[in-house]
Design an enzyme around this catalytic site. Structure first.
Site, short mmCIF file in Angstrom:
data_model
loop_
_atom_site.label_atom_id
_atom_site.label_comp_id
_atom_site.label_asym_id
_atom_site.label_seq_id
_atom_site.Cartn_x
_atom_site.Cartn_y
_atom_site.Cartn_z
N CYS A 2 43.30 62.86 34.96
CA CYS A 2 43.42 64.18 34.36
C CYS A 2 43.49 65.28 35.42
O CYS A 2 43.01 65.11 36.53
CB CYS A 2 42.23 64.47 33.47
SG CYS A 2 41.85 63.17 32.31
N TRP A 91 44.86 62.15 31.06
CA TRP A 91 45.18 60.72 31.20
C TRP A 91 44.17 60.05 30.28
O TRP A 91 42.97 60.00 30.58
CB TRP A 91 45.01 60.31 32.67
CG TRP A 91 45.08 58.85 32.97
CD1 TRP A 91 44.17 57.89 32.63
CD2 TRP A 91 46.09 58.16 33.73
NE1 TRP A 91 44.56 56.68 33.13
CE2 TRP A 91 45.72 56.80 33.80
CE3 TRP A 91 47.27 58.56 34.37
CZ2 TRP A 91 46.48 55.84 34.46
CZ3 TRP A 91 48.00 57.60 35.03
CH2 TRP A 91 47.63 56.26 35.08
N ASN A 118 37.47 66.43 32.93
CA ASN A 118 37.89 65.20 33.62
C ASN A 118 36.65 64.35 33.75
O ASN A 118 35.59 64.87 34.07
CB ASN A 118 38.36 65.49 35.05
CG ASN A 118 39.68 66.18 35.09
OD1 ASN A 118 40.28 66.43 34.06
ND2 ASN A 118 40.12 66.52 36.29
N GLY A 119 36.79 63.06 33.59
CA GLY A 119 35.63 62.18 33.78
C GLY A 119 35.23 61.53 32.47
O GLY A 119 35.97 61.58 31.49
N GLU A 567 57.30 38.60 46.89
CA GLU A 567 56.93 40.02 46.81
C GLU A 567 57.19 40.70 48.16
O GLU A 567 57.71 41.82 48.22
CB GLU A 567 55.46 40.14 46.38
CG GLU A 567 54.86 41.55 46.44
CD GLU A 567 55.60 42.59 45.63
OE1 GLU A 567 56.52 42.26 44.86
OE2 GLU A 567 55.27 43.78 45.79
N LYS A 571 59.71 43.87 48.78
CA LYS A 571 59.26 45.12 49.43
C LYS A 571 60.17 45.46 50.60
O LYS A 571 60.59 46.60 50.77
CB LYS A 571 57.85 44.95 49.98
CG LYS A 571 56.60 45.20 49.22
CD LYS A 571 56.43 46.40 48.41
CE LYS A 571 57.27 46.39 47.16
NZ LYS A 571 56.58 46.07 45.93
N GLU A 574 63.82 46.52 49.43
CA GLU A 574 64.00 47.78 48.68
C GLU A 574 63.69 49.01 49.52
O GLU A 574 64.24 50.08 49.29
CB GLU A 574 63.19 47.79 47.37
CG GLU A 574 61.72 48.00 47.52
CD GLU A 574 61.00 48.17 46.18
OE1 GLU A 574 61.53 48.84 45.29
OE2 GLU A 574 59.89 47.64 46.06
N HIS A 590 65.90 21.60 52.29
CA HIS A 590 66.98 21.37 51.33
C HIS A 590 68.11 22.38 51.48
O HIS A 590 68.90 22.57 50.55
CB HIS A 590 66.43 21.37 49.91
CG HIS A 590 65.42 20.29 49.67
ND1 HIS A 590 65.74 18.94 49.66
CD2 HIS A 590 64.08 20.34 49.49
CE1 HIS A 590 64.65 18.22 49.47
NE2 HIS A 590 63.62 19.05 49.36
N LYS A 692 61.60 55.06 40.15
CA LYS A 692 60.23 54.56 39.99
C LYS A 692 60.10 53.81 38.66
O LYS A 692 59.52 52.76 38.58
CB LYS A 692 59.24 55.72 40.06
CG LYS A 692 57.79 55.30 39.89
CD LYS A 692 57.34 54.42 41.04
CE LYS A 692 55.95 53.83 40.85
NZ LYS A 692 55.75 52.63 41.68
#
Ligand code: UD1
Ligand code: M6R
Length: 697
Positions: A2, A91, A118-119, A567, A571, A574, A590, A692
């Protein structure tokens, strides 16, 4: 997370339109924190009236709502010589992102008291019951509403109480964390602000030169009333007179005056971070926990909730804050990606916070509890995701299978849809997504809903489409991720999925010792990540001296480390635009071996698990073809330490449980991709062609 913003003008003429624009601009500066709804509270047309406007969605939606109001509904031209207003981006935590749950939240239909918060108020249920027993009717699902209602309740018992005394009485009843702003039609043009565990600061804007650059803190000897609900409710709640004891230290309030000692115009900005204030003023004062700011008739006072402790600082400095906005949001980091990589000790901790009882080896995922019996009975678990989120599924598939003995398949959302894969009512489909908005994952979710499967979300953004449309789920609580390259979301998803496996198998006595081993491992992960982050300088040098010039890179892993290899490769490609490929070490012979020569950089994961001998054999094959691998291994691993001359680099990470090792092994890869991109002059946070949140198919 928030965001809080407040604005008070004193003998400065501002139209309502200008005030609204200041509030909306303040909220927009806080947008980067991530949120799902927003709102403002301003003065109404009558002195005793506060107008609240709030909306679910982006600040843009709130702006459109305000713009759609007619002149008679909201007269933008009305001038206020003095005015107090508050605004918030929420949030969602307690209560889903619905308009009624957005802040500002009023105490009653007339909005006598209006708060933004907030909290989390941890004792809100007790407070709510107590206030309900006194006839108050709650209309939101939030913990914040009990704060607004407490203000009203205590005020109604003692309407002569000073605003800051009233705030103290309310705070004595609250447990938990807060950044809090309150305004009230009973105290027009005043604001009280306070914090505990949530950031809050204040900006001062005046044309006059400040005569002092500090504010004295006011202390009073107040006794905290007993906070024992149901048994012995506090004095304030029962109509105590709210009178706080004797003042033990006097102080000067901060007040801007002209040469004749007359008050002069001033504006105050309150916010959860400086990004929304520095546009207006660089004169900033950071509040401490338990400070209570009271702005009244241009005067700024800071009170303390409790009496003075020995050695406590009695002044709050007004600083000249020189940072620029961009700098500010990234803290000391150059890019959001770097900041997010370095946030991982904290974000992984937050994923586990309140969910793992490390003393009793117990995992509680509140969002799944009711659904656990049904999920346990599933015939299959399908894990469906895209990109990095897909890799977190791959990384945890085998521990889920091992602990639950339910077959697990991992699906790329687009491929799953292309194949029109069969889905049954007794399947549990787990959707993993940072944004919760990825179109392919959303379409796959709808597909599974239509077929009657149980749907589970593992999502970072509360209130996102996947979070809302799944039957149940887990928020990974990693905090907003801004860099296009997903980093902290990966490690938090990974942990959430391991917790999912532990929860699902919690009734298995035979697995108790494995559970304990994993939980002990999880407890150490945040500090072990901190240790891996120490490799940054070594990795930076490796990127600048060796990797930067290369065109292509291979990553070798097997078992748990295959997902890490994939992964790492994603990274690197991209962010640094270097071709990179994750290869299952067992597949080397192989075909891929044909690529190996003295030039091609190869990163191999050789951390200690049951597959270590096989991984070592793959590394030997690379070395035999003149390859000079970069080896990621555990600290003091004798077999590898002796290979120094045959390798390009050895990166040592701490040892953890096999199924968690990927959490540590991925960190050097995140750093390699970051430093490769930096050394190639790429805009790390906004790599070409990528967004994003991929909200198109
Ligand atoms: C919840 C609260 C948290 C509070 C805690 C203890 C929320 C968002 N979280 O956390 O602030 O501290 O209780 O009281 O209110 N869900 C889905 N799909 C998803 C993700 C979540 O349906 O993809 C649902 C869950 O099933 C649950 C709710 O959203 O009903 C909240 O999930 P989560 O935040 O993970 O729950 P808790 O950890 O219990
Ligand atoms: O928001 P999501 O987790 O659903 O996003 C999925 C992918 O688009 C995302 O992970 C993407 O691969 C990242 N840019 C990887 O760093």
């Amino acid at each position: 997370m928030c965001g809080i913003f407040g604005y008070v003008n004193y003998i400065v003429d501002k139209s309502r339109g200008e005030i609204i624009d200041i509030l909306l601009d303040g909220l927009q500066k806080l947008e980067y924190r991530g949120y799902d709804s927003s709102g403002i509270a301003i003065k109404g047309d009558n002195p005793n009236e506060t107008t609240i406007i709030k909306r679910v969605g982006k600040v843009r939606v709130l702006k459109e709502e305000i713009a759609s109001r007619t002149h008679s509904d909201l007269d933008r031209s009305k001038i206020f010589n003095s005015h107090a207003a508050i605004a918030h981006t929420r949030w969602a935590t307690h209560g889903s992102p619905l308009t009624v749950n957005c802040h500002p939240i009023g105490s009653d239909p007339k909005n006598d008291f209006v708060v933004i918060h907030n909290g989390i108020i941890t004792n809100y249920k007790a407070l709510k019951s107590l206030l309900e027993s006194k006839g108050m009717v709650f209309v939101t699902e939030t913990d914040t509403e009990c704060i607004a209602k407490l203000f009203k309740h205590i005020y109604d018992q003692n309407p002569n109480i000073d605003f800051n005394q009233l705030t103290k009485q309310v705070l004595y009843e609250l447990e938990g964390s807060y950044g809090l702003l309150v305004m009230s039609s009973h105290y027009p043009n005043e604001v009280c602000a306070t914090r505990k565990g949530s950031p809050l600061l204040l900006g001062v804007k005046t044309d006059r030169k400040l005569t002092v650059d500090f504010v004295d803190v006011e202390y009073e000897d107040t006794k905290k009333s007993e906070n024992n609900f149901g048994l012995s409710p506090s004095a304030a709640l029962n109509g105590g007179n709210g009178h706080a004891g004797l003042r033990t230290t006097g102080s000067r309030a901060f007040l801007t005056e002209d040469q004749d000692g007359q008050p002069s115009p001033v504006e105050y900005f309150l916010a959860s971070d400086p990004s929304s204030v520095i546009k207006h003023t660089k004169k900033i004062l950071f509040l401490e926990d338990d400070d209570i700011v009271h702005i009244h008739d241009g005067e700024l006072k800071i009170h303390r909730l409790n009496s003075k402790q020995i050695g406590e600082e009695t002044k709050r400095q007004i600083q000249d804050f020189e940072m620029e906005l961009n700098e500010l949001m990234k803290g000391t980091y150059n890019h959001f990606m770097q900041k997010e990589i370095f946030e991982q000790p904290e974000s992984t901790f937050n994923t586990m916070r309140g969910r793992i009882d490390f003393d009793n080896y117990k995992v509680t995922l509140g969002g799944l509890e009711q659904w656990m019996p049904l999920i346990r009975r599933s015939r299959r678990i399908l894990m469906i995701a895209c990109g990095t989120s897909y890799h977190s599924c791959l990384a945890t598939r085998s521990i889920i299978e091992e602990l639950t003995e339910i077959p697990v398949s991992v699906e790329l959302a687009s491929d799953f849809l292309d194949r029109k894969s069969p889905v049954f009512r007794d399947d549990s489909c787990v959707f993993v997504s940072q944004s919760g908005e990825t179109a392919d994952s959303m379409l796959a979710l709808r597909y599974c809903i239509e077929r009657g499967a149980i749907t589970v979300g593992v999502v970072n953004s509360v209130g996102s489409s996947i979070s809302r449309q799944t039957n149940c789920g887990v928020h990974i609580n990693a905090g907003p991720e801004i860099g296009v390259a997903s980093t902290k979301a990966y490690t938090s998803q990974y942990i959430a999925l391991v917790m999912f496996a532990l929860s699902l198998s919690s009734d298995s006595i035979g697995r108790r010792s494995r559970h304990e081993e994993i939980l002990k491992g999880l407890q150490k992960i945040p500090e072990q990540i901190s240790a891996v982050l120490q490799l940054e300088e070594k990795i930076k040098k490796l990127c600048n001296d060796h990797l930067n010039k290369q065109k292509s890179l291979l990553l070798l892993g097997r078992g748990y480390q295959y997902a890490t290899a994939l992964e790492g490769a994603l990274k690197i490609k991209e962010i640094s635009y270097m071709h990179s490929e994750g290869v299952l070490a067992g597949e080397l012979k192989h075909g891929v071996l044909a690529l190996v020569d003295k030039d091609l950089p190869i990163i191999a994961f050789a951390t200690k698990d049951s597959l270590f001998p096989k991984t070592m054999s793959a590394i030997e094959q690379v070395i035999a073809r003149d390859g000079r691998p970069i080896i990621i291994c555990n600290e003091n691993e004798g077999t590898i330490s002796g290979m120094d001359s045959k390798t390009m680099a050895i990166l040592e990470v701490p040892l953890t449980v096999d199924c968690l090792q990927g959490l540590l092994n991925v960190i050097p890869l995140q750093l390699i991709s970051y430093w490769l991109a930096v050394s190639r002059g790429i805009d790390v946070d906004f790599p070409r062609n990528l967004a994003k949140s991929v909200t198109v198919e």
